[in-house]
Design a protein around this motif. Structure first.
Motif, PDB file in Angstrom:
ATOM      1  N   LEU A   1       0.823  -1.208   0.000  1.00 35.86           N
ATOM      2  CA  LEU A   1       0.000   0.000   0.000  1.00 35.86           C
ATOM      3  C   LEU A   1       0.858   1.259   0.000  1.00 35.86           C
ATOM      4  O   LEU A   1       0.530   2.252  -0.660  1.00 35.86           O
ATOM      5  N   GLN A   2       1.956   1.230   0.743  1.00 31.25           N
ATOM      6  CA  GLN A   2       2.856   2.388   0.756  1.00 31.25           C
ATOM      7  C   GLN A   2       3.499   2.596  -0.610  1.00 31.25           C
ATOM      8  O   GLN A   2       3.704   3.740  -1.045  1.00 31.25           O
ATOM      9  N   SER A   3       3.818   1.493  -1.290  1.00 28.57           N
ATOM     10  CA  SER A   3       4.394   1.598  -2.640  1.00 28.57           C
ATOM     11  C   SER A   3       3.396   2.225  -3.602  1.00 28.57           C
ATOM     12  O   SER A   3       3.744   3.090  -4.420  1.00 28.57           O
ATOM     13  N   LEU A   4       2.135   1.807  -3.489  1.00 28.22           N
ATOM     14  CA  LEU A   4       1.096   2.382  -4.340  1.00 28.22           C
ATOM     15  C   LEU A   4       0.898   3.861  -4.017  1.00 28.22           C
ATOM     16  O   LEU A   4       0.709   4.691  -4.917  1.00 28.22           O
ATOM     17  N   ALA A   5       0.950   4.205  -2.716  1.00 33.00           N
ATOM     18  CA  ALA A   5       0.810   5.613  -2.324  1.00 33.00           C
ATOM     19  C   ALA A   5       1.949   6.455  -2.902  1.00 33.00           C
ATOM     20  O   ALA A   5       1.730   7.571  -3.393  1.00 33.00           O
ATOM     21  N   LYS A   6       3.150   5.905  -2.875  1.00 33.61           N
ATOM     22  CA  LYS A   6       4.303   6.627  -3.415  1.00 33.61           C
ATOM     23  C   LYS A   6       4.141   6.873  -4.915  1.00 33.61           C
ATOM     24  O   LYS A   6       4.438   7.959  -5.423  1.00 33.61           O
ATOM     25  N   ILE A   7       3.637   5.859  -5.612  1.00 29.57           N
ATOM     26  CA  ILE A   7       3.417   6.010  -7.055  1.00 29.57           C
ATOM     27  C   ILE A   7       2.371   7.089  -7.326  1.00 29.57           C
ATOM     28  O   ILE A   7       2.526   7.925  -8.214  1.00 29.57           O
ATOM     29  N   GLU A   8       1.277   7.071  -6.528  1.00 29.98           N
ATOM     30  CA  GLU A   8       0.219   8.067  -6.727  1.00 29.98           C
ATOM     31  C   GLU A   8       0.709   9.470  -6.399  1.00 29.98           C
ATOM     32  O   GLU A   8       0.289  10.454  -7.030  1.00 29.98           O
ATOM     33  N   LYS A   9       1.617   9.595  -5.425  1.00 32.80           N
ATOM     34  CA  LYS A   9       2.188  10.910  -5.114  1.00 32.80           C
ATOM     35  C   LYS A   9       3.022  11.420  -6.296  1.00 32.80           C
ATOM     36  O   LYS A   9       3.028  12.618  -6.595  1.00 32.80           O
TER      37      LYS A   9
END
Length: 372
Positions: free
Chosen positions: A36-44
């Motif tokens: 989830l953190q990886s996905l959040a980083k991508i979305e940022k």
């Protein structure tokens, strides 16, 4: 490009990153947290890119905060469970994929399949790991509840039920018109053949279309692998983690899969697409033949009494045989639903007899009208 549309997309990216980060923060499973953190980083990163586009029109535009809607979603998640938010994020990723593909087509570019990667990952989280529950634990739990051949059983039950109910209704409708046995038989056989052929054709088209779609997806994944193998490996690692593996195991498995192109594409097809490369959705002809036979078996039950009896005796035996068949089908349904045999059996009988009574009544009215 419409400025308001750009700002709306920017806000969506910010909200999506916020929700991924917020849900990651309350995870007890380290694998899910990292995914989830990886996905959040991508979305940022997407949000930063979108902000740059907005600043081409408004140079002083600041990065927005998470919207009230996103914060409200998070509060609802605390009350009703975070799976609803994951489902919502899945819908957002679907829209992102659709927009990305649409933009490429408008520019005359060919979609490469990367557009769906985030959707695949978040759906793996949604389908294979309950939030706040270990992904590995859940996968073990799910494996005990998966029934082998469940789809085949469902197809058998529904196919025979369609044949029985539809032909019983047809036969009773014609019988209600007080026509001869030969007419009833001819009508019933025509209904059996028409319904069975229709079912077989529909099943053939469904399976064949699924096979063709699967093959198309495999071709796209093969092109992706050739174009960007490292990106594909990273996505595969995230998918493994979403399904319960720790980061080290996921990386090792992905490295092993990518030792050669053949095993790499097999792993991608299995994990990202969920496709059995050997079967590609099963045999269309086997499915068609099975549907034809199952429908015909159900359809013959209310029809055979008119081959050996006449008049009311044939009607009564047809109803009695249909009741037994309907009860048997209802009982078989309990293998799928877990309800009691008596409840499911009698419910099926009630529905089937209601349909037959309606068509018999209509047939009687038509018969009287024609006779008059």
């Amino acid at each position: 490009m419409d400025l308001n549309k750009l700002k709306g997309q920017l806000q969506t990216e910010v909200d999506t990153a916020f929700l991924y980060d917020s849900i990651a923060a309350i995870q007890s499973d380290e694998n899910l947290t990292r995914v989830l953190q990886s996905l959040a980083k991508i979305e940022k990163g997407h949000a930063k890119h979108m902000l740059d586009k907005v600043r081409e029109f408004e140079s002083n535009h600041a990065m927005p905060s998470p919207s009230s809607r996103a914060k409200f979603q998070l509060k609802l998640g605390k009350l009703f469970g975070y799976n609803s938010i994951i489902s919502s994020l899945s819908n957002v990723e679907k829209q992102f994929a659709v927009n990305a593909i649409k933009n490429k087509i408008e520019k005359g570019e060919k979609p490469n399949g990367f557009e769906h990667n985030h959707l695949n990952i978040i759906e793996a989280v949604n389908n294979n790991a309950a939030l706040n529950v270990s992904g590995g634990l859940l996968s073990k739990f799910e494996s005990r509840h998966k029934s082998v051949g469940g789809n085949a059983l469902r197809a058998a039950v529904l196919g025979s039920n369609d044949g029985l109910v539809s032909n019983m209704s047809l036969v009773m409708g014609v019988a209600g018109a007080a026509v001869s046995n030969n007419t009833i038989l001819l009508t019933g056989i025509a209904g059996l053949m028409a319904g069975a052929i229709s079912m077989a054709l529909g099943e053939w088209l469904s399976v064949q279309s699924s096979r063709e779609l699967n093959q198309r997806q495999i071709d796209l994944e093969t092109e992706e692998l050739e174009a960007s193998p490292e990106e594909e490996k990273k996505e595969l690692v995230l998918l493994y983690q979403a399904k319960g593996m720790n980061a080290v195991e996921a990386q090792k498995l992905a490295d092993k899969a990518f030792e050669n192109p053949e095993t790499a594409i097999d792993a991608i097809i299995t994990e990202e697409l969920g496709i059995d490369k050997e079967e590609l959705g099963g045999s269309a002809w086997e499915a068609a033949i099975a549907s034809f036979i199952l429908f015909a078996i159900g359809a013959i039950i209310p029809l055979y009494p008119f081959m050996i009896l006449d008049g009311k005796n044939a009607i009564l035996l047809s109803i009695a045989s249909s009741v037994v068949g309907l009860f048997g089908i209802g009982s078989a349904i309990t293998l799928l639903t877990g309800k009691s045999i008596m409840f499911s059996g009698m419910r099926q009988v009630a529905f089937g007899l209601a349909a037959a009574a309606i068509t018999y009544g209509i047939g009687t009215l038509i018969g009287v009208s024609l006779a008059g």
